[in-house]
Design an enzyme around this catalytic site. Structure first.
Site, PDB file in Angstrom:
ATOM      1  N   THR A  46       0.826  -1.204   0.000  1.00  0.00           N
ATOM      2  CA  THR A  46       0.000   0.000   0.000  1.00  0.00           C
ATOM      3  C   THR A  46       0.862   1.256   0.000  1.00  0.00           C
ATOM      4  O   THR A  46       0.624   2.198  -0.768  1.00  0.00           O
ATOM      5  CB  THR A  46      -0.918   0.017   1.234  1.00  0.00           C
ATOM      6  OG1 THR A  46      -1.685  -1.184   1.272  1.00  0.00           O
ATOM      7  CG2 THR A  46      -1.863   1.203   1.186  1.00  0.00           C
ATOM      8  N   TYR A 110     -12.768  -5.143  -2.832  1.00  0.00           N
ATOM      9  CA  TYR A 110     -13.859  -4.738  -3.728  1.00  0.00           C
ATOM     10  C   TYR A 110     -14.892  -5.833  -3.935  1.00  0.00           C
ATOM     11  O   TYR A 110     -16.078  -5.620  -3.672  1.00  0.00           O
ATOM     12  CB  TYR A 110     -13.312  -4.248  -5.081  1.00  0.00           C
ATOM     13  CG  TYR A 110     -14.384  -3.617  -5.954  1.00  0.00           C
ATOM     14  CD1 TYR A 110     -14.937  -2.388  -5.618  1.00  0.00           C
ATOM     15  CD2 TYR A 110     -14.845  -4.252  -7.099  1.00  0.00           C
ATOM     16  CE1 TYR A 110     -15.930  -1.813  -6.403  1.00  0.00           C
ATOM     17  CE2 TYR A 110     -15.834  -3.688  -7.892  1.00  0.00           C
ATOM     18  CZ  TYR A 110     -16.378  -2.463  -7.533  1.00  0.00           C
ATOM     19  OH  TYR A 110     -17.366  -1.899  -8.304  1.00  0.00           O
ATOM     20  N   TYR A 136      -1.838 -10.598   3.609  1.00  0.00           N
ATOM     21  CA  TYR A 136      -1.908  -9.170   3.958  1.00  0.00           C
ATOM     22  C   TYR A 136      -3.351  -8.882   4.337  1.00  0.00           C
ATOM     23  O   TYR A 136      -4.217  -8.754   3.488  1.00  0.00           O
ATOM     24  CB  TYR A 136      -1.455  -8.337   2.751  1.00  0.00           C
ATOM     25  CG  TYR A 136      -1.330  -6.852   2.989  1.00  0.00           C
ATOM     26  CD1 TYR A 136      -1.326  -6.281   4.255  1.00  0.00           C
ATOM     27  CD2 TYR A 136      -1.189  -5.996   1.894  1.00  0.00           C
ATOM     28  CE1 TYR A 136      -1.186  -4.923   4.440  1.00  0.00           C
ATOM     29  CE2 TYR A 136      -1.055  -4.628   2.061  1.00  0.00           C
ATOM     30  CZ  TYR A 136      -1.051  -4.095   3.330  1.00  0.00           C
ATOM     31  OH  TYR A 136      -0.923  -2.739   3.490  1.00  0.00           O
ATOM     32  N   ARG A 141      -8.406  -1.160   4.152  1.00  0.00           N
ATOM     33  CA  ARG A 141      -8.178  -0.953   2.719  1.00  0.00           C
ATOM     34  C   ARG A 141      -9.054  -1.855   1.854  1.00  0.00           C
ATOM     35  O   ARG A 141      -9.480  -1.466   0.779  1.00  0.00           O
ATOM     36  CB  ARG A 141      -6.706  -1.229   2.385  1.00  0.00           C
ATOM     37  CG  ARG A 141      -5.726  -0.311   3.061  1.00  0.00           C
ATOM     38  CD  ARG A 141      -5.591   0.996   2.316  1.00  0.00           C
ATOM     39  NE  ARG A 141      -4.583   1.852   2.927  1.00  0.00           N
ATOM     40  CZ  ARG A 141      -4.222   3.033   2.438  1.00  0.00           C
ATOM     41  NH1 ARG A 141      -4.781   3.488   1.329  1.00  0.00           N
ATOM     42  NH2 ARG A 141      -3.309   3.768   3.052  1.00  0.00           N
ATOM     43  N   LYS A 164       0.805 -10.305   7.535  1.00  0.00           N
ATOM     44  CA  LYS A 164       0.902  -8.908   7.934  1.00  0.00           C
ATOM     45  C   LYS A 164      -0.498  -8.516   8.371  1.00  0.00           C
ATOM     46  O   LYS A 164      -1.415  -8.407   7.555  1.00  0.00           O
ATOM     47  CB  LYS A 164       1.385  -8.017   6.786  1.00  0.00           C
ATOM     48  CG  LYS A 164       1.475  -6.537   7.170  1.00  0.00           C
ATOM     49  CD  LYS A 164       1.862  -5.661   5.998  1.00  0.00           C
ATOM     50  CE  LYS A 164       1.864  -4.189   6.421  1.00  0.00           C
ATOM     51  NZ  LYS A 164       2.138  -3.272   5.285  1.00  0.00           N
ATOM     52  N   ILE A 205       5.868  -4.473  10.421  1.00  0.00           N
ATOM     53  CA  ILE A 205       6.179  -3.994   9.071  1.00  0.00           C
ATOM     54  C   ILE A 205       5.742  -2.542   9.057  1.00  0.00           C
ATOM     55  O   ILE A 205       4.553  -2.241   9.115  1.00  0.00           O
ATOM     56  CB  ILE A 205       5.472  -4.830   7.993  1.00  0.00           C
ATOM     57  CG1 ILE A 205       6.008  -6.266   8.032  1.00  0.00           C
ATOM     58  CG2 ILE A 205       5.695  -4.215   6.609  1.00  0.00           C
ATOM     59  CD1 ILE A 205       5.301  -7.226   7.095  1.00  0.00           C
TER      60      ILE A 205
END
Length: 289
Positions: A46, A110, A136, A141, A164, A205
């Site tokens: 990102t 989405y 992830y 997001r 993550k 991270i």
């Protein structure tokens, strides 16, 4: 993933005045990050603005970044999308780059699959991936959360090597408690950096390590040496600054801070705008730079 690695940087992608990737700036920034404690990198996440990079740009970026790093630390490269077939196809291209250690695969965004769909997606990617993959999980997001139980279930897949995790500390604790020791668990939330390590995760991270790598390295060193009060003080001092780096759409704040401190990394690509003067003034006051 080496258990000794606790601080990795989700590195930004510098752009020049023509909105093209600036590899000279990337080289300078990478050396700075290595010298201030980064023990590995996530590139093409990102923070790296990969939604605005073409496939050719990403592959070229990864090829050149491998040469910059030159085997000194591990590299995890962003490879995920909301298409299972597309993710597998890209990972096969990624795997041709010698020096990429792992593929970062985001929870599909989405189209928002349910937990069963997420399991099917990641198991299919893992089965067909020549590289180990890292989940992830970033619901802010993607618009959908991979539940902690789903992460644990997927951790049993031999080609899914870590996560993550960008969610609550409670979920992070559960994942650490219920996964095997060789499954790498990193928080993607800078403000959780110390807590993540304390509860048994590998570390963080980080975005803040672009600016505060030395301080974060000292925090982890103090923790390892048993100087808990010093480690806690560093985290307390850093938390407001870490949060400020996300007070505007990321990575515009960290790019503004880097530009301010002598690392000319350019602006962001649309639809992310660079900070205006009022936003910069507010940010720099909090960061004290």
């Amino acid at each position: 993933m080496d258990d000794a690695i606790d601080l990795m940087t989700a590195i930004i992608t510098p752009f020049d005045d023509n909105d093209q990737i600036d590899y000279s700036a990337l080289t300078k920034l990478t050396e700075h990050l290595l010298s201030t404690g980064s023990q590995g990198f996530v590139i093409g996440g990102t923070t790296g603005e990969t939604p605005t990079l073409s496939e050719d740009e990403k592959l070229t970026l990864y090829q050149k970044f491998v040469k910059i790093v030159a085997g000194r630390v591990p590299i995890i490269a962003g490879a995920g999308s909301n298409s299972t077939a597309g993710t597998i196809d890209f990972i096969h291209k990624l795997a041709q780059i010698d020096g990429i250690d792992m593929a970062l695969v985001v929870v599909p965004y989405y189209n928002k699959p349910n937990q069963r769909g997420m399991i099917a997606h990641f198991e299919t990617v893992a089965k067909n991936s020549p590289l180990p993959i890292m989940i992830y999980n970033i619901p802010g997001r993607t618009g959908v959360l991979m539940e902690k139980e789903t992460v644990v279930k997927l951790s049993k897949n031999r080609n899914i090597a870590g996560v993550k995790q960008c969610n609550t500390l409670e979920d992070l604790e559960y994942i650490v408690e219920h996964t095997d020791d060789d499954f790498a668990v990193f928080s993607g939330e800078d403000a959780q950096a110390l807590f993540a390590k304390v509860i048994g995760a590998n570390g963080v991270i980080s975005v803040a390590s672009h600016i505060y790598g030395n301080e974060m390295t000292e925090m982890y060193r103090s923790l390892t040496e048993g100087n808990y009060q010093i480690a806690g003080k560093i985290q307390r001092q850093l938390t407001p600054k870490m949060n400020a780096l996300f007070m505007y759409p990321s990575p515009s704040p960290v790019k503004a801070a880097l530009n301010r401190t002598g690392y000319q990394v350019g602006s962001c690509r649309l639809p992310i705008l660079s900070l205006d003067k009022a936003e910069q003034d507010k940010l720099f006051k909090i960061l004290d730079i």
